[in-house]
Design an enzyme around this catalytic site. Sequence first.
Site, PDB file in Angstrom:
ATOM      1  N   SER A   1     -32.243   1.333 -20.939  1.00  0.00           N
ATOM      2  CA  SER A   1     -33.578   1.889 -20.770  1.00  0.00           C
ATOM      3  C   SER A   1     -34.646   0.800 -20.783  1.00  0.00           C
ATOM      4  CB  SER A   1     -33.871   2.891 -21.891  1.00  0.00           C
ATOM      5  OG  SER A   1     -35.222   3.299 -21.869  1.00  0.00           O
TER       6      SER A   1
ATOM      7  N   THR B   1     -36.718   5.314 -12.291  1.00  0.00           N
ATOM      8  CA  THR B   1     -36.941   6.717 -12.626  1.00  0.00           C
ATOM      9  C   THR B   1     -38.247   7.177 -12.006  1.00  0.00           C
ATOM     10  OG1 THR B   1     -35.717   6.550 -14.694  1.00  0.00           O
ATOM     11  CG2 THR B   1     -37.277   8.349 -14.511  1.00  0.00           C
TER      12      THR B   1
ATOM     13  N   LYS C   1     -33.685   7.441  -9.493  1.00  0.00           N
ATOM     14  CA  LYS C   1     -33.271   8.550 -10.362  1.00  0.00           C
ATOM     15  C   LYS C   1     -34.335   9.648 -10.343  1.00  0.00           C
ATOM     16  CE  LYS C   1     -31.900   9.533 -15.164  1.00  0.00           C
ATOM     17  NZ  LYS C   1     -32.938  10.528 -15.518  1.00  0.00           N
TER      18      LYS C   1
ATOM     19  N   TYR D   1     -39.219   2.391 -15.385  1.00  0.00           N
ATOM     20  CA  TYR D   1     -40.273   3.342 -15.071  1.00  0.00           C
ATOM     21  C   TYR D   1     -41.274   2.639 -14.169  1.00  0.00           C
ATOM     22  CZ  TYR D   1     -38.655   6.458 -18.792  1.00  0.00           C
ATOM     23  OH  TYR D   1     -37.915   7.300 -19.563  1.00  0.00           O
TER      24      TYR D   1
ATOM     25  N   HIS E   1     -34.434  15.809 -15.026  1.00  0.00           N
ATOM     26  CA  HIS E   1     -34.920  15.522 -16.374  1.00  0.00           C
ATOM     27  C   HIS E   1     -36.393  15.198 -16.429  1.00  0.00           C
ATOM     28  CE1 HIS E   1     -30.673  14.312 -17.961  1.00  0.00           C
ATOM     29  NE2 HIS E   1     -30.794  15.595 -17.686  1.00  0.00           N
TER      30      HIS E   1
END
Length: 799
Positions: free
Chosen positions: A107, A156, A226, A130, A250
Amino acid sequence: MTAYLTLDDLAATARSKLPVEVWDFVEGGAGRERTLAANRDAFARIRLRPRVLTGVTEVDPRVNVLGGVWAAPVGIAPLAYHTLVHPDGELATARAAGACGVPLVVSTMAGRAFDEIRAETTAPLWLQLYPLRDPAATAHLVRTAERAGFDALVLTVDAPRLGRRLRDLRNGFRLPDGVAPVNLPASWRTGAARPAGHAESHFATGLTWDAVARLCASTTLPVIVKGVLTAEDARLAVAAGVAGVVVSNHGGRQLDGAPASLDALPEVARAVDGAAVVLLDGGVRTGADVLGALALGATGVLVGRPVLHGLAVDGEQGVGEVLRILTEEFVESMFLTGLATVAAIGPATVTAPVTAPATGPPERTGGALPTGLHLTDLHASLRHPVLRTMTFLNEIVARYPDAVSFAPGRPFEDGYDLAELSGHLGAYLEHRQAGGQTGNALTRELFQYGPTAGTIRDIVARTVAQDEGIHVAPEAYVITVGAQEGLLITVRAFCADPDDVLLVPDPCYTGVTGVASLLGVRVEAVPETTDGPDLAYLDRLLARLHAEKRRARLLYLVPDAANPSGTTMSRHAREQLLRVLRPYGTVVLEDTPYRLLGPADRPPTLKALDRHGQVVHVGSFAKSAFPGARVGYVIADQTVYRPDGTGLLADELSKIKSMVTVNTSPVSQALIGGLLLRAGHRLGEATAPAARRYSAMMRLLRAELDRRFPQPVRDRLGISWNDPDSGFFLSLTVPFVAGDEQLDDCARRYGVLWTPMSYFHVHPDAGQHAVRLSVSYLTEQEIVDGVGRLARFITETVS
């Protein structure tokens, strides 16, 4: 450790061990509960189709993903703050992943440094990113992951906000001291921070697929996106150059009515159609779930919360237990359905109320496919966004043939004359005959393969000496198939080690960044000023690379009328540049396609100023003569020390060329050789009329921009442009994003084309508010009309 039978058993134990507020944080809010319920419901509707008497005695669960073999089609999804549930955090998770032979997606908000994690495991490591508001922070994360030896990036895109996490709000949850995203800037590292506040403060919003394309262009690592749930987004992801997509719902919390990941999977798999890896994330809790996902089009699955449960229960061993349970159940499910390999899994494996992908190549296990190819089995450069953007630009030009086009960078055609070709060839034959070559020798030269280094090196060397004052022996020349081949063979020769770096100006000609992508060479960008590269930045960059034991081997430059900006460096800047580079041994790769089309009082080339072997000079006859010949040259007079003595760098480049094009067309060389002979070895004088025309067209473009946008209007609208005095290109800055969508709108509604400057930038999010305008291919009237149309587009877009 107690042997657990299911992942639910591990979850129950983890809940009993963790403080309530930590458990609630790990499990998420009400949106997370709805998301999990929707995903589990979708898996509950899947029915495996058992087969009997299949002769299967062994099952091979391995799968090939992005060139690496996973022991099972299961990876660990990105999860923040592993240290919340176990002091070893990501280190324990990474060790377990390595022991089980599966990948770990680390992450952005990991609690351990990337290089620490890499040192603990042999597992494939992917970095989850991110989209951050600060492009420099994103670039820092990417470079840190590259240096740490990560294998891919996972962007993401479905969580611009993390939603209202009601449990965290009720618990007053804050990250405890010592738990922080250590790979991010210090402003993120506060124990009092609300995790959801990170998204509010630091996550970028309003991005488009252009940002994904720029990320793909900025790194040598494959990029996976993602959060894809629709066919439309899947196709856009592939067009942006990604290597894979993750089907995941998600995004903060379940959107009312949004599909479960599994329900969206077949649609996405059909849209991707084998052009990228397709992974599923969401609700996987059994090995049968894994098999069902693969039957509906997934390459593999990612598992998240169960890994934190295992980590909380018993650290590395607990994570290993999660992976063991899933793998054993997956193997058992394969046995029961009569499948010996992952490649055999397909739609017929399941009975499901969702439609399985009807097309697309079969899954692979590390070997050859039965039929067809996955794009991900081919080199990553084929997914480079430059290919997408150039294709898109060509499509736009074809779609709007009546539009005035400021896009092409090709020479003006009115001066071409077919009769001249026979004159050039005749002049060359006469020259060779006068030098003593017989008819048979000339026939052989033109109709057979020729020497790799070229047949017109003497003619080119004499011409360059006359035009540029570069006095180098013909033996130091290599005649190439255009300048592009010269760039390729030079970059290949110099960038020999994974730590070797190619420096480029930002923005930069896409041909050289494309070469770097093709060859897997790392690129570092140097911001461009009005007088060439930012030398202070360059000096700091060179010092940093040296400290990191990375070699800046080459600095690519177009010092005269650069593509795309039009910038020309002063003599002083050129001299200063060579002084900055010399202590580091960095060589300039000087590219000069537009040089002879500029003013006669132009500064000397870098090669003419070179006194220490610091410059490899690449020239081309595409713009100054005609592109169709495809003839260029490299001047490489540096000494190379070999075991058997010394030689020239040109000799080494010729060896590479012999494996690329064998030799440059002798007929093309004869045509260019004859042209140079007829020009008296003074090509600059022969091209003077064309140079005057291009300068006049550039002056007209600037005058029309001035007329349409006087200074008060510029100030009000927020537009500006640079002021090149020669060449083909001018850079125009506008106060709105100028990407593919805006280009299409401008062509459709206003009848004018241009090139987004973002195509030419290395770093993500750069150049979004600028366009490149080219005058080379247009008439005076077309420039006047085109600027008028462009002015209406800009004015109406701003208002």
